[in-house]
Scaffold this motif. Sequence first.
Motif, PDB file in Angstrom:
ATOM      1  N   LYS A  65      34.876  42.958-116.940  1.00 18.20           N
ATOM      2  CA  LYS A  65      35.914  43.961-117.189  1.00 18.20           C
ATOM      3  C   LYS A  65      36.721  44.224-115.918  1.00 18.20           C
ATOM      4  O   LYS A  65      37.951  44.282-115.959  1.00 18.20           O
ATOM      5  N   ALA A  66      36.044  44.346-114.782  1.00 20.37           N
ATOM      6  CA  ALA A  66      36.721  44.594-113.507  1.00 20.37           C
ATOM      7  C   ALA A  66      37.573  43.396-113.088  1.00 20.37           C
ATOM      8  O   ALA A  66      38.689  43.557-112.587  1.00 20.37           O
ATOM      9  N   VAL A  67      37.075  42.185-113.308  1.00 22.00           N
ATOM     10  CA  VAL A  67      37.825  40.977-112.956  1.00 22.00           C
ATOM     11  C   VAL A  67      39.070  40.856-113.828  1.00 22.00           C
ATOM     12  O   VAL A  67      40.156  40.504-113.338  1.00 22.00           O
ATOM     13  N   LEU A  68      38.952  41.153-115.115  1.00 22.72           N
ATOM     14  CA  LEU A  68      40.117  41.104-116.003  1.00 22.72           C
ATOM     15  C   LEU A  68      41.158  42.141-115.609  1.00 22.72           C
ATOM     16  O   LEU A  68      42.356  41.874-115.633  1.00 22.72           O
ATOM     17  N   LYS A  69      40.698  43.321-115.211  1.00 21.16           N
ATOM     18  CA  LYS A  69      41.618  44.369-114.780  1.00 21.16           C
ATOM     19  C   LYS A  69      42.366  43.942-113.519  1.00 21.16           C
ATOM     20  O   LYS A  69      43.570  44.149-113.395  1.00 21.16           O
ATOM     21  N   SER A  70      41.652  43.323-112.598  1.00 22.21           N
ATOM     22  CA  SER A  70      42.277  42.827-111.372  1.00 22.21           C
ATOM     23  C   SER A  70      43.270  41.710-111.679  1.00 22.21           C
ATOM     24  O   SER A  70      44.348  41.637-111.082  1.00 22.21           O
ATOM     25  N   SER A 115      32.479  38.301-107.241  1.00 22.39           N
ATOM     26  CA  SER A 115      31.347  37.564-106.669  1.00 22.39           C
ATOM     27  C   SER A 115      30.143  37.579-107.606  1.00 22.39           C
ATOM     28  O   SER A 115      29.441  36.574-107.731  1.00 22.39           O
ATOM     29  N   ILE A 116      29.924  38.681-108.320  1.00 24.40           N
ATOM     30  CA  ILE A 116      28.837  38.761-109.305  1.00 24.40           C
ATOM     31  C   ILE A 116      29.093  37.768-110.432  1.00 24.40           C
ATOM     32  O   ILE A 116      28.195  37.046-110.860  1.00 24.40           O
ATOM     33  N   LEU A 117      30.337  37.696-110.892  1.00 26.11           N
ATOM     34  CA  LEU A 117      30.703  36.788-111.984  1.00 26.11           C
ATOM     35  C   LEU A 117      30.563  35.327-111.557  1.00 26.11           C
ATOM     36  O   LEU A 117      30.030  34.509-112.307  1.00 26.11           O
ATOM     37  N   PHE A 138      27.940  32.250-112.986  1.00 28.80           N
ATOM     38  CA  PHE A 138      28.281  30.911-113.438  1.00 28.80           C
ATOM     39  C   PHE A 138      27.570  29.833-112.630  1.00 28.80           C
ATOM     40  O   PHE A 138      27.288  28.758-113.151  1.00 28.80           O
ATOM     41  N   LYS A 139      27.283  30.080-111.361  1.00 29.55           N
ATOM     42  CA  LYS A 139      26.550  29.114-110.543  1.00 29.55           C
ATOM     43  C   LYS A 139      25.111  28.964-111.043  1.00 29.55           C
ATOM     44  O   LYS A 139      24.555  27.875-111.018  1.00 29.55           O
ATOM     45  N   LYS A 140      24.524  30.081-111.478  1.00 28.35           N
ATOM     46  CA  LYS A 140      23.137  30.062-111.975  1.00 28.35           C
ATOM     47  C   LYS A 140      23.038  29.405-113.345  1.00 28.35           C
ATOM     48  O   LYS A 140      21.993  28.922-113.725  1.00 28.35           O
ATOM     49  N   LYS A 141      24.136  29.434-114.097  1.00 35.09           N
ATOM     50  CA  LYS A 141      24.145  28.919-115.470  1.00 35.09           C
ATOM     51  C   LYS A 141      24.019  27.434-115.530  1.00 35.09           C
ATOM     52  O   LYS A 141      24.466  26.666-114.766  1.00 35.09           O
ATOM     53  N   GLU A 181      26.108  51.276-107.112  1.00 41.02           N
ATOM     54  CA  GLU A 181      25.329  51.146-108.342  1.00 41.02           C
ATOM     55  C   GLU A 181      25.347  49.712-108.844  1.00 41.02           C
ATOM     56  O   GLU A 181      26.318  48.977-108.639  1.00 41.02           O
ATOM     57  N   PRO A 182      24.274  49.276-109.503  1.00 41.03           N
ATOM     58  CA  PRO A 182      24.216  47.894-109.986  1.00 41.03           C
ATOM     59  C   PRO A 182      25.247  47.663-111.093  1.00 41.03           C
ATOM     60  O   PRO A 182      25.529  48.538-111.896  1.00 41.03           O
ATOM     61  N   MET A 183      25.793  46.441-111.119  1.00 40.12           N
ATOM     62  CA  MET A 183      26.837  46.098-112.075  1.00 40.12           C
ATOM     63  C   MET A 183      26.345  44.940-112.935  1.00 40.12           C
ATOM     64  O   MET A 183      25.928  43.915-112.404  1.00 40.12           O
ATOM     65  N   ASP A 184      26.368  45.133-114.259  1.00 42.30           N
ATOM     66  CA  ASP A 184      25.965  44.027-115.121  1.00 42.30           C
ATOM     67  C   ASP A 184      27.152  43.073-115.319  1.00 42.30           C
ATOM     68  O   ASP A 184      28.258  43.344-114.860  1.00 42.30           O
TER      69      ASP A 184
END
Length: 152
Positions: free
Chosen positions: A40-45, A143-145, A149-152, A31-34
Motif C-alpha cells: 500500500k505504501a509503495v503504491l502510494k509513493s 525494501s520490505i517488498l 520477492f528475493k525470498k520467494k 512498528e512492524p509492517m506486513d
Amino acid sequence: MAEVEVEEPKVEMEEEETPAEAVAVVAAEDEPMDIEQALKAVLKSAICHDGLARGLHEAAKALEKKTAKLCVLAQSCDEAAYTKLVEALCAEHNVNLMKVADGKELGEWAGLCKLDAEGNARKVVNCSCVVVKEYGEETRALSILLDYFKKK
C-alpha cells in the motif's frame, strides 16, 4: 524629546519541543509492517511520482515496453483470460507479480476513488491490475517488498 526604553517581555521556551506529528512518524516507522501495508505504501509513493499504470491496457503496454517493475493482480478478477494474460506477460518479462484478495481494495490503493473531507475513500472503482513503473523514493516499505520477492 526624551527616549523611553521599552523592555520586551521574555518568553521562556522549553528546550527542543517536538511536535506531535514528528513523534507519530517515528512511532509509525518503528512498528512492524506486513507485506500488504508495504505494498500500500509503495503504491502510494508510485502515485506521487506518476509511476503507476492502472487497468489491463496500461499494464500490458508497460509490461511490453519493459518499464514495469512490479505487477499487482486482484484474485477477485473472474475473467480467466485476463489473469492468464497478465501472468504470462509478467513471466515473459521477469516482472514480480503479487496477488491481492480484492479488486476494490486494489482500486483504493491505486487512487481510483474520491476522498471525502475526513480522508475516507468514497466511490471506489474496482481495479484488477496495477503495474508500478516507477517506485519513487527509497522507503522502508519498498525494501520490505523487495526482500519479500528475493525470498520467494
